[in-house]
Structures are given as C-alpha cells and as structure tokens.
Design a protein around this motif. Structure first.
Motif, short mmCIF file in Angstrom:
data_model
loop_
_atom_site.label_atom_id
_atom_site.label_comp_id
_atom_site.label_asym_id
_atom_site.label_seq_id
_atom_site.Cartn_x
_atom_site.Cartn_y
_atom_site.Cartn_z
N ASP A 90 0.84 -1.21 0.00
CA ASP A 90 0.00 0.00 0.00
C ASP A 90 0.87 1.26 0.00
N LEU A 91 1.92 1.27 0.82
CA LEU A 91 2.81 2.42 0.87
C LEU A 91 3.56 2.60 -0.45
N LEU A 92 3.91 1.49 -1.07
CA LEU A 92 4.60 1.56 -2.36
C LEU A 92 3.65 2.12 -3.42
N ASP A 93 2.40 1.65 -3.44
CA ASP A 93 1.40 2.16 -4.39
C ASP A 93 1.16 3.66 -4.20
N ALA A 94 1.23 4.11 -2.95
CA ALA A 94 1.03 5.53 -2.65
C ALA A 94 2.32 6.33 -2.83
N GLU A 95 3.38 5.67 -3.32
CA GLU A 95 4.68 6.30 -3.55
C GLU A 95 5.27 6.92 -2.29
N GLN A 96 5.03 6.25 -1.16
CA GLN A 96 5.57 6.72 0.11
C GLN A 96 6.88 6.03 0.47
N ILE A 97 7.18 4.94 -0.22
CA ILE A 97 8.44 4.23 -0.01
C ILE A 97 9.01 3.84 -1.36
N ARG A 98 10.26 3.47 -1.33
CA ARG A 98 10.92 2.92 -2.51
C ARG A 98 11.52 1.59 -2.09
N VAL A 99 11.35 0.60 -2.91
CA VAL A 99 11.84 -0.74 -2.61
C VAL A 99 12.98 -1.05 -3.55
N SER A 100 14.06 -1.58 -3.00
CA SER A 100 15.20 -1.98 -3.82
C SER A 100 15.50 -3.45 -3.58
N ARG A 101 16.10 -4.06 -4.54
CA ARG A 101 16.47 -5.46 -4.44
C ARG A 101 17.76 -5.59 -3.62
N PRO A 102 17.92 -6.72 -2.94
CA PRO A 102 19.18 -6.94 -2.22
C PRO A 102 20.34 -7.08 -3.20
N VAL A 103 21.52 -6.97 -2.67
CA VAL A 103 22.73 -7.11 -3.48
C VAL A 103 22.80 -8.54 -4.01
N PRO A 104 23.03 -8.71 -5.29
CA PRO A 104 23.14 -10.07 -5.84
C PRO A 104 24.30 -10.82 -5.20
N PRO A 105 24.14 -12.11 -4.96
CA PRO A 105 25.21 -12.89 -4.32
C PRO A 105 26.54 -12.80 -5.06
N ALA A 106 26.50 -12.64 -6.36
CA ALA A 106 27.76 -12.56 -7.12
C ALA A 106 28.57 -11.32 -6.75
N LEU A 107 27.93 -10.29 -6.22
CA LEU A 107 28.64 -9.06 -5.85
C LEU A 107 29.08 -9.04 -4.40
#
Length: 85
Positions: free
Chosen positions: A51-68
């Motif tokens: 809900d917060l993401l849809d309302a543009e109140q948060i930003r979600v990022s992916r974790p660091v890939p294991p290769a990095l």
C-alpha cells in the motif's frame, strides 16, 4: 529493502503503516526485519508495504546479488583477524 522514507507525521496512514515509516526512516530494512521489529505478521507487513509503495511513500530496492558479495573465505579471514586483535 525499503528506503527513502518520508516524514510519517505528514502522511495520512494508519498506525501500523506510520510505525513502518518511523522504523524505516534513514534505514534500509528487509520485510522480515520490519515484521520482527514491529511484532507484526510477515503477510500484514507485505500488504502494508504494498500500500505504501502504491502511494509512492516508499521505494523498494532489491538486495545485493550474491555474485557481488565478498566470498566466504574473505569473510572468514576478516573474522580471524578481528579475533586476533
């Protein structure tokens, strides 16, 4: 990971969502960390974050890939070095 949290005092959100925003202010946390810290079920936190993401109140990022990530042997060397201090 949840990042870039606005000031929860100015947002029209419920108490649980406001608690999520306060907790994440200045911190990048995983969904599991948020659920554990707020003692809320993981599914509830996922819905609130959606809900917060849809309302543009948060930003979600992916974790660091294991290769990095550093290799396990490097981390073991760091641990051994710290223990030697």
């Amino acid at each position: 990971m949840v990042t870039d949290i606005p000031d929860p005092a100015v947002l029209p959100v419920g108490p649980e969502a406001a608690a999520i925003l306060r907790l994440c202010r200045g911190n990048a946390l995983s969904v599991a960390e948020i659920a554990a810290e707020l003692d809320l079920p993981l599914g509830v936190v996922r819905v609130l974050l959606g809900d917060l993401l849809d309302a543009e109140q948060i930003r979600v990022s992916r974790p660091v890939p294991p290769a990095l990530l550093p290799h396990e042997h490097i981390l073991q060397e760091v641990i051994h070095g710290l223990r030697a201090l």
